[in-house]
Design a protein around this motif. Structure first.
Motif, PDB file in Angstrom:
ATOM      1  N   HIS A 262      16.341  23.684  30.225  1.00 20.26           N
ATOM      2  CA  HIS A 262      16.028  24.482  28.949  1.00 20.26           C
ATOM      3  C   HIS A 262      17.458  25.131  28.449  1.00 20.26           C
ATOM      4  O   HIS A 262      18.418  25.548  29.204  1.00 20.26           O
ATOM      5  CB  HIS A 262      15.112  25.619  29.174  1.00 20.26           C
ATOM      6  CG  HIS A 262      15.341  26.655  30.470  1.00 20.26           C
ATOM      7  ND1 HIS A 262      16.101  27.810  30.313  1.00 20.26           N
ATOM      8  CD2 HIS A 262      15.028  26.667  31.474  1.00 20.26           C
ATOM      9  CE1 HIS A 262      16.211  28.431  31.400  1.00 20.26           C
ATOM     10  NE2 HIS A 262      15.530  27.724  32.008  1.00 20.26           N
ATOM     11  N   HIS A 315      17.339  24.466  40.903  1.00 21.52           N
ATOM     12  CA  HIS A 315      17.180  24.801  39.226  1.00 21.52           C
ATOM     13  C   HIS A 315      18.109  25.963  39.075  1.00 21.52           C
ATOM     14  O   HIS A 315      18.258  26.855  40.206  1.00 21.52           O
ATOM     15  CB  HIS A 315      15.826  25.395  38.919  1.00 21.52           C
ATOM     16  CG  HIS A 315      15.497  26.148  37.665  1.00 21.52           C
ATOM     17  ND1 HIS A 315      15.884  25.417  36.375  1.00 21.52           N
ATOM     18  CD2 HIS A 315      15.580  27.200  37.194  1.00 21.52           C
ATOM     19  CE1 HIS A 315      15.829  26.456  35.349  1.00 21.52           C
ATOM     20  NE2 HIS A 315      15.338  27.536  35.746  1.00 21.52           N
ATOM     21  N   ASP A 317      19.845  28.749  36.258  1.00 23.50           N
ATOM     22  CA  ASP A 317      19.916  29.360  34.834  1.00 23.50           C
ATOM     23  C   ASP A 317      21.391  29.779  35.056  1.00 23.50           C
ATOM     24  O   ASP A 317      21.849  30.642  36.016  1.00 23.50           O
ATOM     25  CB  ASP A 317      19.130  30.660  34.905  1.00 23.50           C
ATOM     26  CG  ASP A 317      17.525  30.185  34.541  1.00 23.50           C
ATOM     27  OD1 ASP A 317      17.360  28.942  34.298  1.00 23.50           O
ATOM     28  OD2 ASP A 317      16.587  30.978  34.765  1.00 23.50           O
TER      29      ASP A 317
HETATM   30 FE   LIG Z   1      15.132  28.839  34.195  1.00 26.55          FE
END
Ligand SMILES: [Fe+2]
Length: 347
Positions: A262, A315, A317
């Motif tokens: 994302h 993952h 961010d």
């Molecule tokens: Fe995330």
């Protein structure tokens, strides 16, 4: 922080935004890592509203890490817990102080029409970044810019120049409260994001000093250059921070962990990229970094949650300052300043 009147008022505000009514049934989900002040304050406010509430405390997770493997993202004590899942599916709203994994169980609960609000930050951060009703309007205005778009282009003075195609996957909006059946949200929050089409990301992302990498919960001190081709990070170049990132990602031994996931921008005017440096790592979930106004949040990893093909426990961010974002050629963020959401609202 002890339980205070201010914290109880904060919970009153949040549950008001979530439109919790006395004729609704509520599950207050918590675990050993939940802040006891949040548990107590939420319980008090739910009692004041008069909504029938079940306190649901999960036991220990049945999952076991494979020897030498990290678990960054994956099933929790909720996995396979039929009684807990049934209770939450039967509820109108779940107040999640536990932090359920955003996987199959959560989707099943949402599909039953249950709305979910997650709170994991400590009371101080919760109160400082408490959502306002207007946050929803601004996040949804940003979503309108993204949801039918075809391209996104991100640049920065540090050297980022990344192009992706859009259209295969939906937007993710977080405005910090849940006010519709089946909606999940995270308080505090306030950002918009979208997953690029698979294999479509190409270019360079430069993590300049000051960039935050989550889950490391630390700032990059030496520039890291990510070379991205056909949707995946193909090279991680730089000094110490690049070496650390390379070794961390390699530990998953999973090529899907290198995929671009994302991408979006922060819309919370009260959040600060500097806050993370003031907090103990176990004290925060890093929401200041994820949602500070005008950030570009780059991420890597799975997209199975939203209908893609990738399943991976790796993952990251990575919120960044000072980037510019255009969507279908229209500026959304310029040098870390949001220019699109307010324009769209006025239009
Ligand atoms: Fe995330």
């Amino acid at each position: 922080m002890a339980l205070t009147f201010t914290l109880v008022e904060g919970w009153r505000h949040l549950l008001d935004l979530c439109q919790v009514r006395e004729d609704e049934s509520v599950v207050l989900l918590h675990g050993d890592a939940s802040y006891p002040e949040h548990v107590a304050a939420a319980k008090l406010e739910l009692a004041r509203i008069g909504a029938p509430t079940v306190m649901l405390q999960l036991g220990e997770s049945a999952r076991r890490p494979k020897s030498g493997k990290l678990i960054a993202l994956g099933p929790t004590a909720l996995a396979g817990n039929k009684a807990a899942i049934a209770a939450m599916k039967a509820a109108d709203i779940v107040v999640d102080l536990f932090g359920m994994y955003r996987g199959a169980e959560q989707h099943e609960i949402q599909a039953a029409g249950t709305r979910v609000i997650l709170v994991k930050e400590p009371p101080e951060t919760f109160l400082r970044l408490l959502p306002q009703y207007d946050d929803k309007r601004r996040v949804e205005a940003a979503k309108r810019c993204l949801e039918n778009a075809r391209t996104m282009h991100i640049t920065s003075k540090a050297g980022t120049d990344l192009r992706v195609e859009l259209g295969e996957f939906p937007c993710l909006t977080q405005y910090g409260f849940t006010d519709q059946p089946g909606r999940w949200d995270h308080c505090p929050s306030t950002f918009v994001a979208i997953w690029p089409n698979e294999l479509s990301a190409n270019g360079t992302v430069v993590l300049a000093p000051g960039t935050t990498i989550l889950p490391f919960k630390s700032y990059v001190r030496t520039p890291v250059t990510l070379t991205i081709r056909d949707g995946f990070i193909r090279d991680i170049a730089g000094d110490f921070d690049a070496q650390y990132l390379r070794d961390y990602m390699a530990s998953f031994d999973d090529p899907e962990g290198y995929a671009v996931a994302h991408l979006g921008w922060g819309l919370n005017r009260n959040a600060r990229w500097t806050t993370l440096g003031l907090q103990d790592k176990f004290q925060t979930n890093g929401m200041d970094s994820r949602c500070f106004y005008g950030n570009f949040m780059f991420s890597t990893g799975q997209n199975a949650d939203i209908g893609g093909t990738r399943h991976t426990a790796c993952h990251l961010d990575i919120p960044m300052q000072g980037c510019s974002i255009t969507v279908d050629g229209q500026a959304m963020v310029i040098d870390g300043d949001v220019v699109a959401d307010e324009q769209k609202v006025r239009a």
